[in-house]
Design a protein around this motif. Structure first.
Motif, PDB file in Angstrom:
ATOM      1  N   VAL A  45      -4.134 -60.120  42.892  1.00 37.55           N
ATOM      2  CA  VAL A  45      -3.626 -61.472  43.138  1.00 37.55           C
ATOM      3  C   VAL A  45      -3.813 -62.375  41.921  1.00 37.55           C
ATOM      4  N   LEU A  46      -4.901 -62.190  41.168  1.00 37.47           N
ATOM      5  CA  LEU A  46      -5.116 -63.044  39.998  1.00 37.47           C
ATOM      6  C   LEU A  46      -4.171 -62.680  38.857  1.00 37.47           C
ATOM      7  N   GLN A  47      -3.839 -61.403  38.717  1.00 34.29           N
ATOM      8  CA  GLN A  47      -2.851 -61.025  37.705  1.00 34.29           C
ATOM      9  C   GLN A  47      -1.459 -61.472  38.133  1.00 34.29           C
ATOM     10  N   TRP A  48      -1.160 -61.354  39.401  1.00 35.35           N
ATOM     11  CA  TRP A  48       0.130 -61.821  39.925  1.00 35.35           C
ATOM     12  C   TRP A  48       0.276 -63.327  39.695  1.00 35.35           C
ATOM     13  N   ARG A  49      -0.813 -64.068  39.893  1.00 34.61           N
ATOM     14  CA  ARG A  49      -0.808 -65.499  39.608  1.00 34.61           C
ATOM     15  C   ARG A  49      -0.442 -65.758  38.150  1.00 34.61           C
ATOM     16  N   LYS A  50      -1.048 -65.006  37.257  1.00 35.87           N
ATOM     17  CA  LYS A  50      -0.772 -65.143  35.822  1.00 35.87           C
ATOM     18  C   LYS A  50       0.706 -64.889  35.532  1.00 35.87           C
ATOM     19  N   TRP A  51       1.274 -63.863  36.154  1.00 37.72           N
ATOM     20  CA  TRP A  51       2.687 -63.537  35.946  1.00 37.72           C
ATOM     21  C   TRP A  51       3.576 -64.663  36.484  1.00 37.72           C
ATOM     22  N   CYS A  52       3.262 -65.136  37.690  1.00 32.41           N
ATOM     23  CA  CYS A  52       4.125 -66.125  38.335  1.00 32.41           C
ATOM     24  C   CYS A  52       4.077 -67.497  37.659  1.00 32.41           C
ATOM     25  N   LEU A  53       3.065 -67.742  36.862  1.00 31.89           N
ATOM     26  CA  LEU A  53       2.965 -68.996  36.126  1.00 31.89           C
ATOM     27  C   LEU A  53       3.521 -68.872  34.708  1.00 31.89           C
ATOM     28  N   SER A  54       4.072 -67.707  34.378  1.00 29.00           N
ATOM     29  CA  SER A  54       4.591 -67.450  33.029  1.00 29.00           C
ATOM     30  C   SER A  54       6.120 -67.399  33.056  1.00 29.00           C
ATOM     31  N   PRO A  55       6.799 -68.107  32.133  1.00 28.74           N
ATOM     32  CA  PRO A  55       8.265 -68.225  32.186  1.00 28.74           C
ATOM     33  C   PRO A  55       9.021 -66.896  32.185  1.00 28.74           C
ATOM     34  N   ARG A  56       8.530 -65.906  31.463  1.00 27.21           N
ATOM     35  CA  ARG A  56       9.206 -64.604  31.478  1.00 27.21           C
ATOM     36  C   ARG A  56       8.397 -63.584  32.279  1.00 27.21           C
ATOM     37  N   TYR A  57       7.657 -64.102  33.227  1.00 25.07           N
ATOM     38  CA  TYR A  57       6.921 -63.295  34.195  1.00 25.07           C
ATOM     39  C   TYR A  57       5.978 -62.323  33.486  1.00 25.07           C
ATOM     40  N   SER A  58       6.013 -61.048  33.803  1.00 27.23           N
ATOM     41  CA  SER A  58       5.044 -60.104  33.234  1.00 27.23           C
ATOM     42  C   SER A  58       5.144 -60.007  31.724  1.00 27.23           C
ATOM     43  N   VAL A  59       6.336 -60.200  31.167  1.00 24.74           N
ATOM     44  CA  VAL A  59       6.530 -60.060  29.725  1.00 24.74           C
ATOM     45  C   VAL A  59       5.801 -61.148  28.963  1.00 24.74           C
ATOM     46  N   ALA A  73       3.434 -62.990  30.185  1.00 25.59           N
ATOM     47  CA  ALA A  73       2.025 -62.969  30.585  1.00 25.59           C
ATOM     48  C   ALA A  73       1.237 -61.886  29.851  1.00 25.59           C
ATOM     49  N   GLU A  74       1.881 -60.735  29.605  1.00 26.90           N
ATOM     50  CA  GLU A  74       1.146 -59.583  29.074  1.00 26.90           C
ATOM     51  C   GLU A  74       1.495 -59.235  27.630  1.00 26.90           C
ATOM     52  N   GLY A  75       2.642 -59.682  27.127  1.00 27.89           N
ATOM     53  CA  GLY A  75       2.920 -59.493  25.718  1.00 27.89           C
ATOM     54  C   GLY A  75       3.885 -58.374  25.369  1.00 27.89           C
ATOM     55  N   GLU A  76       3.885 -58.017  24.095  1.00 26.19           N
ATOM     56  CA  GLU A  76       4.887 -57.136  23.496  1.00 26.19           C
ATOM     57  C   GLU A  76       4.936 -55.752  24.126  1.00 26.19           C
ATOM     58  N   ALA A  77       3.801 -55.201  24.481  1.00 28.77           N
ATOM     59  CA  ALA A  77       3.801 -53.843  25.047  1.00 28.77           C
ATOM     60  C   ALA A  77       4.606 -53.793  26.342  1.00 28.77           C
ATOM     61  N   VAL A  78       4.495 -54.839  27.152  1.00 27.91           N
ATOM     62  CA  VAL A  78       5.243 -54.876  28.409  1.00 27.91           C
ATOM     63  C   VAL A  78       6.726 -55.106  28.138  1.00 27.91           C
ATOM     64  N   ARG A  79       7.050 -55.989  27.217  1.00 28.35           N
ATOM     65  CA  ARG A  79       8.461 -56.206  26.860  1.00 28.35           C
ATOM     66  C   ARG A  79       9.092 -54.903  26.406  1.00 28.35           C
ATOM     67  N   ALA A  80       8.390 -54.154  25.548  1.00 27.70           N
ATOM     68  CA  ALA A  80       8.915 -52.896  25.022  1.00 27.70           C
ATOM     69  C   ALA A  80       9.072 -51.854  26.124  1.00 27.70           C
ATOM     70  N   SER A  81       8.167 -51.873  27.096  1.00 24.82           N
ATOM     71  CA  SER A  81       8.256 -50.910  28.193  1.00 24.82           C
ATOM     72  C   SER A  81       9.521 -51.133  29.016  1.00 24.82           C
ATOM     73  N   TYR A  82       9.815 -52.386  29.344  1.00 26.31           N
ATOM     74  CA  TYR A  82      11.069 -52.683  30.047  1.00 26.31           C
ATOM     75  C   TYR A  82      12.267 -52.290  29.184  1.00 26.31           C
ATOM     76  N   ALA A  83      12.195 -52.569  27.906  1.00 25.25           N
ATOM     77  CA  ALA A  83      13.306 -52.260  27.002  1.00 25.25           C
ATOM     78  C   ALA A  83      13.550 -50.766  26.888  1.00 25.25           C
ATOM     79  N   ASN A  84      12.537 -49.956  27.154  1.00 27.23           N
ATOM     80  CA  ASN A  84      12.679 -48.500  27.069  1.00 27.23           C
ATOM     81  C   ASN A  84      13.466 -47.916  28.241  1.00 27.23           C
ATOM     82  N   ALA A  85      13.569 -48.654  29.325  1.00 27.67           N
ATOM     83  CA  ALA A  85      14.248 -48.138  30.521  1.00 27.67           C
ATOM     84  C   ALA A  85      15.731 -47.928  30.235  1.00 27.67           C
TER      85      ALA A  85
END
Length: 287
Positions: free
Chosen positions: A181-195, A197-209
């Protein structure tokens, strides 16, 4: 239906259910559930889909449903752990039918986490239902009015007091591990959600799909919006993707909302369309 126990990468036991087809399988479907929703909720749809020729697997993320410990107080889990659980279920489903397509039916959170998979090559497509980025400013109006209280007061205080989020007592979402719930809170308060909130590694992971993504935005969804759905699906920036509006009137229903797609009363008017959309992922353009 049979119950199975699937081991996540760190050895955590994940409760799953497998619904076999009466004849040769067309492929596998793994249902990724929404936040706080037990796999029981998807059982009627899973049984129906199995009758249509799909081998269907449902599961509960660690710390929830049949994968929950006796007490969540102090139980350690976050959304990256839930992603690993989801991956483990995909691995098991893929191993059972290695030569057949494997589609994800992601409800809300279940369409957010596949962008974080390390085994994306095993996924043939994702059908997203009622999913959005979760960023609070893109929530539906009725939700947006209350989320500041939820994220800045209720979640921090209740989680600190109980050692987990006591959603059942509060009639909000459901019981959740503190880390989730605390990580979900962090994501939901961030404009690009998990990306964001968590940075480049997460952005790249989505981009790999590269698997096709077809998203259904429910017009009377009380939580997600058209804009929020696009924000999520656009994280899959290199995947073939499509967002489609689905209104209750399209299927002759009075209401669908965030949870209605999987309710048994929609078996005749909506589930066959979901089946067609799943099958259509196999003919979608590939990147």
């Amino acid at each position: 239906m049979r119950a199975e126990v699937i081991e996540s990468k760190d050895g955590t036991k994940i409760a799953a259910r497998v619904f076999e087809t009466p004849g040769p399988a067309r492929g596998s479907v793994v249902i990724g559930g929404a936040m706080g929703v037990r796999q029981d909720y998807y059982q009627p749809f899973a049984q129906w889909a199995a009758q249509q020729g799909w081998r269907v697997t449902t599961f509960d993320y660690r710390g929830s449903g049949d994968s929950a410990p006796a007490s969540l107080r102090g139980f350690r889990a976050d959304l990256f752990d839930w992603t690993r659980d989801y991956e483990a279920v995909v691995d098991a489903a893929h191993a059972a039918l290695p030569g057949q397509p494997l589609y994800l039916l992601g409800h809300s959170l279940g369409a957010q986490l596949p962008g974080l998979f390390t085994n994306q090559h095993k996924v043939s497509g994702l059908l997203s239902v009622a999913a959005g980025s979760g960023y609070w400013r893109e929530n539906a109006p009725q939700l947006k009015r209350i989320v500041p209280y939820f994220w800045f007061v209720l979640v921090p205080i209740a989680t600190r007091l109980f050692g987990y989020f006591p959603g059942r007592k509060l009639r909000k979402v459901g019981d959740l591990p503190a880390g989730v719930v605390l990580q979900w809170r962090k994501w939901c308060l961030s404009p690009r959600y998990s990306v964001s909130a968590e940075g480049e590694a997460v952005r790249a992971s989505y981009a790999n799909a590269r698997f096709p993504v077809h998203a259904l935005s429910i017009t009377d969804d009380e939580l997600m919006t058209w804009k929020g759905t696009h924000s999520l699906i656009d994280l899959y920036e290199n995947a073939p993707r499509e967002v489609r509006k689905l209104a209750p009137a399209d299927i002759g229903a009075r209401r669908l909302g965030h949870f209605g797609a999987f309710r048994p009363e929609n078996e005749q008017r909506l589930w066959p369309r979901i089946g067609e959309w799943l099958a259509g992922l196999g003919t979608a353009r590939t990147a």
